[in-house]
Design a protein around this motif. Structure first.
Motif, PDB file in Angstrom:
ATOM      1  N   THR A   1       0.703  -1.220   0.081  1.00 31.40           N
ATOM      2  CA  THR A   1       0.134  -0.008  -0.044  1.00 31.40           C
ATOM      3  C   THR A   1       0.786   1.146  -0.119  1.00 31.40           C
ATOM      4  O   THR A   1       0.586   2.268  -0.676  1.00 31.40           O
ATOM      5  N   SER A   2       1.946   1.139   0.743  1.00 31.66           N
ATOM      6  CA  SER A   2       2.770   2.454   0.819  1.00 31.66           C
ATOM      7  C   SER A   2       3.731   2.613  -0.172  1.00 31.66           C
ATOM      8  O   SER A   2       4.273   3.614  -0.208  1.00 31.66           O
ATOM      9  N   SER A   3       4.173   1.324  -0.733  1.00 34.50           N
ATOM     10  CA  SER A   3       5.050   1.634  -2.106  1.00 34.50           C
ATOM     11  C   SER A   3       4.770   2.301  -3.199  1.00 34.50           C
ATOM     12  O   SER A   3       5.521   3.058  -3.807  1.00 34.50           O
ATOM     13  N   ASP A   4       3.388   2.231  -3.245  1.00 32.10           N
ATOM     14  CA  ASP A   4       2.888   2.819  -4.611  1.00 32.10           C
ATOM     15  C   ASP A   4       2.308   4.360  -4.317  1.00 32.10           C
ATOM     16  O   ASP A   4       1.406   4.268  -3.379  1.00 32.10           O
ATOM     17  N   SER A   5       2.848   5.383  -4.669  1.00 27.21           N
ATOM     18  CA  SER A   5       2.441   6.597  -4.100  1.00 27.21           C
ATOM     19  C   SER A   5       0.913   6.887  -4.481  1.00 27.21           C
ATOM     20  O   SER A   5       0.262   7.523  -4.058  1.00 27.21           O
ATOM     21  N   SER A   6       0.512   6.244  -5.516  1.00 26.88           N
ATOM     22  CA  SER A   6      -0.922   6.225  -5.980  1.00 26.88           C
ATOM     23  C   SER A   6      -1.994   5.713  -4.950  1.00 26.88           C
ATOM     24  O   SER A   6      -3.078   6.034  -5.210  1.00 26.88           O
ATOM     25  N   ASN A   7      -1.357   4.705  -4.078  1.00 22.58           N
ATOM     26  CA  ASN A   7      -2.189   4.032  -2.883  1.00 22.58           C
ATOM     27  C   ASN A   7      -2.194   4.667  -1.776  1.00 22.58           C
ATOM     28  O   ASN A   7      -2.680   4.236  -0.957  1.00 22.58           O
ATOM     29  N   ASN A   8      -1.340   5.887  -1.490  1.00 21.88           N
ATOM     30  CA  ASN A   8      -0.994   6.434  -0.222  1.00 21.88           C
ATOM     31  C   ASN A   8      -2.483   6.831   0.364  1.00 21.88           C
ATOM     32  O   ASN A   8      -2.620   6.853   1.607  1.00 21.88           O
ATOM     33  N   ASN A   9      -3.468   7.227  -0.460  1.00 15.47           N
ATOM     34  CA  ASN A   9      -4.620   7.722   0.228  1.00 15.47           C
ATOM     35  C   ASN A   9      -6.013   6.990  -0.191  1.00 15.47           C
ATOM     36  O   ASN A   9      -6.811   7.391  -0.728  1.00 15.47           O
ATOM     37  N   ILE A  10      -5.706   5.695  -0.333  1.00 13.44           N
ATOM     38  CA  ILE A  10      -6.677   4.621  -0.886  1.00 13.44           C
ATOM     39  C   ILE A  10      -7.703   4.685   0.392  1.00 13.44           C
ATOM     40  O   ILE A  10      -7.627   4.776   1.614  1.00 13.44           O
ATOM     41  N   ASP A  11      -9.135   4.754  -0.107  1.00 12.36           N
ATOM     42  CA  ASP A  11     -10.468   5.043   0.788  1.00 12.36           C
ATOM     43  C   ASP A  11     -10.936   3.451   0.890  1.00 12.36           C
ATOM     44  O   ASP A  11     -11.721   3.181   0.077  1.00 12.36           O
TER      45      ASP A  11
END
Length: 198
Positions: A173-183
């Motif tokens: 989740t944290s390695s992909d910057s696009s996933n940092n704010n997943i709801d």
């Protein structure tokens, strides 16, 4: 490790197959509507002889049904299905890969499984009825069980005894910057079981 259970339900406990109340859905074009209806028909056909998922299905059959369910999920027009008011109310389980009693079986007794969701209270009940009557076989049952739970939106952290699984999920989740704010809460609930009544 964690596993995802899939099930097919019918809305408000009084329908003959998979259905969705379309009043709260966004306006859909004809192609999308047709694709959704076709996917539902294929699922209904695939599960029609599975005894709600309790029959001895091969891994291939279960995989095909899971694939069909994933396809239908991909067609969902709701961006936040777990928050949608359509989730509210009673649902009859038509198919699941979950073990008893979630599949409508308690010991040697087979019946109907029902899920009742109350969005305002944040509660959820799994109900099991054996020997019932009525359209959904849940009326006047001689055996019933209710598992009550509360739910809240999932924060994306796995509740697993295996720390490597949790670390791997967090790292992904944290390695992909696009996933940092997943709801995660828009699509998934975390359930805490409260009581079981027979």
């Amino acid at each position: 490790s964690s596993s995802c259970r899939r099930c097919v339900v019918k809305t408000n406990a009084r329908a003959s197959s998979i259905s969705v109340a379309t009043a709260a859905l966004p306006k859909l074009d004809q192609d999308t509507t047709s694709a959704i209806e076709n996917a539902k028909q294929q699922i209904n056909q695939a599960i029609s002889t599975t005894d709600k998922g309790r029959s001895n299905l091969s891994s291939t059959q279960r995989s095909q049904i899971a694939s069909q369910l994933a396809h239908l999920e991909s067609l969902c027009p709701l961006s936040e299905p777990a928050r949608n008011p359509l989730m509210e109310g009673p649902w009859i389980v038509l198919y699941t890969d979950a073990p008893p009693p979630s599949n409508g079986q308690l010991g040697p007794f087979k019946g109907v499984a029902k899920q009742v969701i109350d969005l305002q209270k944040g509660t959820y009940k799994n109900e099991l009825y054996v020997g019932g009557s009525g359209t959904d076989e849940d009326e006047n049952a001689w055996l019933g069980a209710v598992l009550e739970a509360t739910w809240k939106e999932w924060d994306g952290v796995y509740l697993d005894n295996d720390a490597s699984v949790t670390k791997a999920a967090t790292a992904t989740t944290s390695s992909d910057s696009s996933n940092n704010n997943i709801d995660h809460g828009a699509t998934t609930w975390r359930v805490d079981f409260v009581s079981l009544t027979l």
